[in-house]
Write a protein that holds these residues in place. Structure first.
Motif, short mmCIF file in Angstrom:
data_model
loop_
_atom_site.label_atom_id
_atom_site.label_comp_id
_atom_site.label_asym_id
_atom_site.label_seq_id
_atom_site.Cartn_x
_atom_site.Cartn_y
_atom_site.Cartn_z
N MET A 242 0.85 -1.19 0.00
CA MET A 242 0.00 0.00 0.00
C MET A 242 0.88 1.24 0.00
N SER A 243 0.65 2.11 -0.94
CA SER A 243 1.45 3.31 -1.08
C SER A 243 1.08 4.34 0.00
N GLY A 244 2.09 5.07 0.47
CA GLY A 244 1.85 6.16 1.40
C GLY A 244 1.57 7.46 0.66
N ILE A 245 1.58 7.38 -0.66
CA ILE A 245 1.30 8.55 -1.50
C ILE A 245 -0.21 8.69 -1.62
N ARG A 246 -0.70 9.91 -1.48
CA ARG A 246 -2.13 10.17 -1.68
C ARG A 246 -2.34 10.55 -3.13
N TYR A 247 -3.30 9.91 -3.77
CA TYR A 247 -3.63 10.20 -5.17
C TYR A 247 -4.95 10.93 -5.23
N THR A 248 -5.03 11.93 -6.10
CA THR A 248 -6.26 12.68 -6.25
C THR A 248 -6.37 13.19 -7.68
N ARG A 249 -7.58 13.51 -8.10
CA ARG A 249 -7.78 14.14 -9.40
C ARG A 249 -7.66 15.64 -9.21
N ILE B 70 9.88 8.06 -4.80
CA ILE B 70 9.16 9.03 -3.97
C ILE B 70 8.89 8.42 -2.59
N GLU B 71 8.47 7.15 -2.60
CA GLU B 71 8.23 6.44 -1.33
C GLU B 71 9.50 6.43 -0.48
N GLU B 72 10.61 6.05 -1.09
CA GLU B 72 11.88 5.90 -0.37
C GLU B 72 12.41 7.24 0.12
N ARG B 73 12.40 8.25 -0.73
CA ARG B 73 13.07 9.52 -0.42
C ARG B 73 12.20 10.50 0.38
N LEU B 74 10.88 10.39 0.28
CA LEU B 74 10.01 11.36 0.95
C LEU B 74 9.05 10.71 1.95
N VAL B 75 8.24 9.79 1.46
CA VAL B 75 7.15 9.23 2.27
C VAL B 75 7.67 8.49 3.50
N ARG B 76 8.70 7.67 3.33
CA ARG B 76 9.24 6.91 4.47
C ARG B 76 9.77 7.82 5.57
N GLY B 77 10.14 9.05 5.19
CA GLY B 77 10.63 10.01 6.16
C GLY B 77 9.51 10.82 6.79
N GLY B 78 8.26 10.45 6.50
CA GLY B 78 7.13 11.12 7.11
C GLY B 78 6.62 12.35 6.38
N ILE B 79 7.07 12.56 5.16
CA ILE B 79 6.60 13.72 4.39
C ILE B 79 5.34 13.35 3.63
N ALA B 80 4.31 14.18 3.76
CA ALA B 80 3.05 13.94 3.06
C ALA B 80 3.22 14.30 1.58
N VAL B 81 2.88 13.35 0.71
CA VAL B 81 3.00 13.55 -0.74
C VAL B 81 1.65 13.30 -1.38
N THR B 82 1.22 14.24 -2.22
CA THR B 82 -0.01 14.07 -3.00
C THR B 82 0.35 14.12 -4.48
N VAL B 83 -0.13 13.13 -5.22
CA VAL B 83 0.07 13.08 -6.67
C VAL B 83 -1.26 13.37 -7.33
N TYR B 84 -1.21 14.29 -8.28
CA TYR B 84 -2.43 14.76 -8.97
C TYR B 84 -2.50 14.18 -10.36
N ASP B 85 -3.65 13.57 -10.65
CA ASP B 85 -3.94 13.10 -12.00
C ASP B 85 -4.98 14.05 -12.56
N HIS B 86 -4.73 14.54 -13.77
CA HIS B 86 -5.69 15.46 -14.38
C HIS B 86 -7.01 14.74 -14.61
N GLY B 87 -8.09 15.46 -14.68
CA GLY B 87 -9.45 14.92 -14.80
C GLY B 87 -9.67 13.98 -15.96
N GLU B 88 -8.92 14.17 -17.06
CA GLU B 88 -9.17 13.29 -18.23
C GLU B 88 -8.42 11.98 -18.05
N ASP B 89 -8.95 10.95 -18.68
CA ASP B 89 -8.26 9.65 -18.69
C ASP B 89 -7.71 9.37 -20.05
#
Length: 160
Positions: free
Chosen positions: A1-8, A141-160
């Motif tokens: 399970m990724s610690g990265i938050r994904y959002t549109r 990103i998981e290794e360098r940021l998330v594991r160190g407790g940094i909140a990361v959000t990745v944005y996917d544009h509305g279109e698929d």
């Protein structure tokens, strides 16, 4: 399970409170004019202006693959120009993305984000025009940021 938050949505308009760093990948040839950088330039002139100045002065500075430039664009918003792409075109040497350079830039970004007490927001870096695969970028990103407790959000544009 990724610690990265994904959002549109649009990574240039993070809707969380606090200090935010918008991270993206730049090329090492001084080009700024396609992809995510256009959205950045529509909002703020500073990231492009500072990237171009950084590239122009590269003989006397750290502009190279793996380098990081942090640009403040608003009181609580910074843009991280990360050099993670060799040139701009896919050719005989393969796609422009350089995973080791993205990893090095993320490594440089981590202490700066920590100093700012910031969260990190980004598109799927290195996976658009740079031609990278998210399955290779996400673990960096998981290794360098998330594991160190940094909140990361990745944005996917509305279109698929």
């Amino acid at each position: 399970m990724s610690g990265i938050r994904y959002t549109r949505g649009d990574a240039t308009t993070p809707s969380v409170k606090g200090v935010k760093v918008i991270a993206h990948v730049c090329n090492d040839s001084g080009g700024w004019g396609k992809g995510f950088v256009l959205a950045l330039s529509r909002r703020w002139p500073e990231p492009e202006a500072q990237y171009r100045a950084w590239h122009r002065g590269r003989a006397g500075n750290d502009f190279a693959l793996g380098a990081l430039q942090l640009v403040q664009v608003e009181r609580y918003i910074w843009v991280a120009n990360m050099i993670g792409q060799r040139g701009t075109r896919t050719g005989s040497k393969g796609v422009p993305v350089r995973y080791e350079a993205i990893e090095a830039a993320l490594e440089r970004l981590e202490p700066r984000v920590r100093e700012l007490g910031a969260s990190v927001h980004m598109p799927r870096i290195g996976c658009g025009l740079a031609g990278g695969k998210w399955s290779r970028v996400e673990p960096l990103i998981e290794e360098r940021l998330v594991r160190g407790g940094i909140a990361v959000t990745v944005y996917d544009h509305g279109e698929d």
